[in-house]
Scaffold this motif. Structure first.
Motif, PDB file in Angstrom:
ATOM      1  N   ALA A  74      27.141  42.586  42.816  1.00 34.65           N
ATOM      2  CA  ALA A  74      27.643  41.789  41.695  1.00 34.65           C
ATOM      3  C   ALA A  74      26.627  40.694  41.446  1.00 34.65           C
ATOM      4  N   ASP A  75      26.809  39.954  40.357  1.00 33.52           N
ATOM      5  CA  ASP A  75      25.919  38.809  40.156  1.00 33.52           C
ATOM      6  C   ASP A  75      26.395  37.651  41.031  1.00 33.52           C
ATOM      7  N   ASP A  77      27.262  34.576  40.420  1.00 33.26           N
ATOM      8  CA  ASP A  77      28.430  33.819  39.957  1.00 33.26           C
ATOM      9  C   ASP A  77      29.741  34.519  40.305  1.00 33.26           C
ATOM     10  N   HIS A  78      29.786  35.837  40.129  1.00 36.77           N
ATOM     11  CA  HIS A  78      31.021  36.553  40.460  1.00 36.77           C
ATOM     12  C   HIS A  78      31.266  36.571  41.966  1.00 36.77           C
ATOM     13  N   TRP A  79      30.222  36.798  42.751  1.00 35.32           N
ATOM     14  CA  TRP A  79      30.406  36.734  44.205  1.00 35.32           C
ATOM     15  C   TRP A  79      30.971  35.377  44.596  1.00 35.32           C
ATOM     16  N   GLN A  81      32.673  33.264  42.847  1.00 35.67           N
ATOM     17  CA  GLN A  81      34.059  33.162  42.376  1.00 35.67           C
ATOM     18  C   GLN A  81      35.004  33.897  43.334  1.00 35.67           C
ATOM     19  N   TRP A  82      34.635  35.111  43.731  1.00 35.62           N
ATOM     20  CA  TRP A  82      35.498  35.885  44.629  1.00 35.62           C
ATOM     21  C   TRP A  82      35.562  35.270  46.014  1.00 35.62           C
ATOM     22  N   LEU A  87      40.339  37.987  45.831  1.00 39.37           N
ATOM     23  CA  LEU A  87      40.467  39.023  44.813  1.00 39.37           C
ATOM     24  C   LEU A  87      41.739  39.795  45.116  1.00 39.37           C
ATOM     25  N   ALA A  95      37.328  44.095  37.849  1.00 44.33           N
ATOM     26  CA  ALA A  95      35.922  43.896  38.217  1.00 44.33           C
ATOM     27  C   ALA A  95      35.184  45.230  38.264  1.00 44.33           C
ATOM     28  N   LYS A 100      31.525  44.419  36.860  1.00 50.12           N
ATOM     29  CA  LYS A 100      31.183  43.140  37.501  1.00 50.12           C
ATOM     30  C   LYS A 100      31.003  43.353  38.997  1.00 50.12           C
ATOM     31  N   LEU A 101      31.755  44.298  39.546  1.00 55.47           N
ATOM     32  CA  LEU A 101      31.579  44.726  40.934  1.00 55.47           C
ATOM     33  C   LEU A 101      31.130  46.173  40.887  1.00 55.47           C
TER      34      LEU A 101
END
Length: 131
Positions: A74-75, A77-79, A81-82, A87, A95, A100-101
């Protein structure tokens, strides 16, 4: 904060993984063995790897050409966030569907259909937040 998926981060994650009954013990019951890579979508290789035998992490390291059963991307930012928020099943589905994932290696559909694997997979995200 230690850099996400660095050697130190992976070792701390492994320690938290092995302490979590809903993850390590649950996967032990199905004799889950796997090599899981974690990394960023814009990089050709994962950064960190967990080697799991009977649900427990036996090695946490930087990626060094290991054959992977799972490669999760993932990018950044998403990592983050999670890691911060965890999640749930709905978030995981969204995702995955929105890419995103990404599962560069591994069968997401087979995993998500098996509650013995899906539950611990979801739990692994909240465990990341303890690192």
């Amino acid at each position: 904060m230690t850099e996400l998926f660095s050697q130190a981060w992976m070792q701390a994650y492994a320690e938290k993984w092995n302490q979590e009954p809903e993850l390590a013990d649950a996967l032990n019951q199905i004799h889950f063995n796997s090599v899981i890579g974690y990394g960023f979508e814009d990089e050709s290789e994962p950064r960190g790897v967990l080697t799991i035998v009977d649900g427990k992490v036996i090695e946490a390291s930087a990626y060094n050409g290991q054959k992977l059963n799972w490669d999760l991307r993932a990018d950044k930012d998403h990592w983050q966030q999670w890691v911060a928020k965890g999640l749930n099943m709905m978030g995981l589905s969204m995702a995955y569907m929105s890419r995103k994932l990404q599962f560069r290696v591994g069968d997401y559909l087979a995993m998500i259909k098996d509650p013995r694997m899906a539950g611990p997979f979801i739990k692994s995200f909240s465990v990341m937040g303890r690192v």
